[in-house]
Scaffold this motif. Sequence first.
Motif, mmCIF file in Angstrom:
data_model
loop_
_atom_site.group_PDB
_atom_site.id
_atom_site.type_symbol
_atom_site.label_atom_id
_atom_site.label_comp_id
_atom_site.label_asym_id
_atom_site.label_seq_id
_atom_site.Cartn_x
_atom_site.Cartn_y
_atom_site.Cartn_z
ATOM 1 N N UNK A 214 22.862 -3.918 48.051
ATOM 2 C CA UNK A 214 23.392 -3.845 47.240
ATOM 3 C C UNK A 214 24.318 -4.471 48.404
ATOM 4 N N UNK A 215 23.526 -4.911 49.315
ATOM 5 C CA UNK A 215 24.050 -5.468 50.548
ATOM 6 C C UNK A 215 24.899 -6.708 50.602
ATOM 7 N N UNK A 216 25.587 -6.911 51.339
ATOM 8 C CA UNK A 216 26.927 -7.850 51.848
ATOM 9 C C UNK A 216 26.502 -9.560 51.791
ATOM 10 N N UNK A 217 26.638 -10.535 51.531
ATOM 11 C CA UNK A 217 26.773 -11.845 51.358
ATOM 12 C C UNK A 217 25.216 -12.302 52.190
ATOM 13 N N UNK A 218 24.608 -12.674 52.167
ATOM 14 C CA UNK A 218 23.899 -13.637 52.925
ATOM 15 C C UNK A 218 23.284 -14.872 52.804
ATOM 16 N N UNK A 219 24.268 -15.922 51.821
ATOM 17 C CA UNK A 219 25.887 -15.427 51.880
ATOM 18 C C UNK A 219 25.440 -14.912 50.798
ATOM 19 N N UNK A 220 24.972 -15.008 49.323
ATOM 20 C CA UNK A 220 25.065 -14.322 48.427
ATOM 21 C C UNK A 220 24.936 -12.726 48.530
ATOM 22 N N UNK A 341 27.103 -3.460 43.797
ATOM 23 C CA UNK A 341 26.451 -4.938 44.288
ATOM 24 C C UNK A 341 28.025 -5.352 45.455
ATOM 25 N N UNK A 342 26.906 -6.042 45.862
ATOM 26 C CA UNK A 342 27.857 -6.553 47.175
ATOM 27 C C UNK A 342 28.500 -7.761 47.430
ATOM 28 N N UNK A 343 29.460 -7.492 47.964
ATOM 29 C CA UNK A 343 30.610 -8.772 48.358
ATOM 30 C C UNK A 343 29.345 -9.854 48.241
ATOM 31 N N UNK A 344 30.179 -11.633 48.524
ATOM 32 C CA UNK A 344 29.897 -12.628 49.304
ATOM 33 C C UNK A 344 30.527 -12.796 50.158
ATOM 34 N N UNK A 345 29.811 -13.658 51.173
ATOM 35 C CA UNK A 345 30.648 -14.384 51.985
ATOM 36 C C UNK A 345 30.716 -15.670 52.550
ATOM 37 N N UNK A 346 31.212 -16.373 53.220
ATOM 38 C CA UNK A 346 31.775 -17.803 53.015
ATOM 39 C C UNK A 346 31.918 -18.144 54.542
ATOM 40 N N UNK A 347 31.421 -19.338 54.696
ATOM 41 C CA UNK A 347 32.227 -20.472 55.882
ATOM 42 C C UNK A 347 32.339 -20.922 55.172
ATOM 43 N N UNK A 348 33.800 -21.966 56.463
ATOM 44 C CA UNK A 348 33.933 -23.491 55.432
ATOM 45 C C UNK A 348 33.915 -24.360 56.805
#
Length: 385
Positions: A214-220, A341-348
Motif C-alpha cells: 500500500x505504498x504511495x506512488x513510485x509514481x503509481x 491502497x497507495x495514492x499516486x504521485x505526479x510531476x509536471x
Amino acid sequence: MPNFTHASNAEVSQRVSRRTIAKGAAWSVPVLAASSAVPVMAASCTETKSAEAVVAASATTNPTFGPKTTVEFTVPADVTEITFEVLGGGGGYGSYGNASGSSGITAGSGALVTGTMTVAPGSVLTLVAGNGGAGPAREDQRIVTGGDGYGAGGHTGNPTAINGHTLTGGSGGGGSAILVGGQPAVVAGGGGGIGSIEYFPTNGYAYTTAGATGDGGLPNGDTGHDITITRTGFNDQLFGGGGASGSTPGATRTSALYQASNGNNTRYSRVASNPGLPPSGSGGAGGQGATSPAFYSGNSWGWIQIGGGGGGGGYAGGAGGATSGRLQANSYVYQAGGSGGGGSSFVDDAVVTASAFADGGNAAAAGSAARHPGYVKISYKAPCD
C-alpha cells in the motif's frame, strides 16, 4: 681608397646593447598600457537558501484530527531554479492488539519525490505537507480519520456496535505537493492504512499475507495487502484496496456487498471497499475503508464489528480496504478488514527538469497509533545578502 674607421669590439657591443634596450622599451610601453586597461571584475557571491512546510508534532497524536500544513513561498528575484524534496504522509498502523493486523505486516509508506524545477522570479509556490494516517489507540475507537493533504487520506471504516467489540485498521496518509498558480507541479502520494483482524476464540486460526504494502506512488500506488484466513472447514481470502495509477484512482478489488447464511447457523459476509477519487483542485482523496455488518458471537464477546483501512491520498487516491467475516453460532467468529491502497504521485514535465521516486520509509511502526506525516523542502541559489 676609402678611409674606413673601425670600431672596437667594445664600442659595437655598447651600441647594440643600447639599441636593444631602446627597442625593448619602445614595445614594452604599449603592452603595459594595454594590460592596465583591462577592468578587474568583482567576484560574484551566491548562497544556498531554503524553505519548507512541515507538520507540527502536536498535530500527529489525535486519531480523529490530522491537519495538513500549507506555506506560501514567493520566489526571490534572480532565482530561476529550485531543488525539491516532497514526502507523502505514511499510512496508519494501530496500537491495539489485532488492530495491527496480527500478521507482522506494515502500513504503506508515503512516496518521496526529489528533483529540480524551473521557477519564475516573483511567482508564488504553495507548499502542502500531508499528514500521516493514524490507527486506533484502543478497542472501540470507531472511525479513525485520514491525514489531510493534497489529496486527503481515506478514513477507516466506522464500526458502531455497542455491547461488544469493534476494531478498525489504520487510516490513509495525505499527499504532499508543490503548487504553482494553484496547479500541481509535484505531488507525492500518501500510503494506505493497514487492515485489522478480530476473532474468537483466539486459537484455531491461521492467516497469511501476500502482495504489496500500500505504498504511495513510485509514481503509481501499490495495492494493499491481501490476507488469506483459514480455519477447519473454510478458507477465505480478502483483497487489499487498489493503488492509484496516474490520474486513475484505485478501485475495489473485492466483490460487492453480500450477506448470506447456509442454514446451519453459519453467516458470512463480504463488504466491498470504497474506491479512491480522481484528481481535483485539492488532489485525489483516498477511499474510506468498508464497515462490516455486526455479528453476534453468542458468548461473552457479544457483537463483533470491524472497519477496513483507508486509502492513501495524492494526485489520485488509493481505494480503501474491504471487510470479510464468518460466524458459526456458539463455535467461532471472525471479522477482517483489508488494507488501503497507495495514492499516486505526479510531476509536471513542463517545469520539472529532473525527478526521482523512492519509498519514503515513513510507514507507521508496529504498535504505534501516531501519525507519520510528510513534508515539502525546497532549496535554491540566491545572491548573498
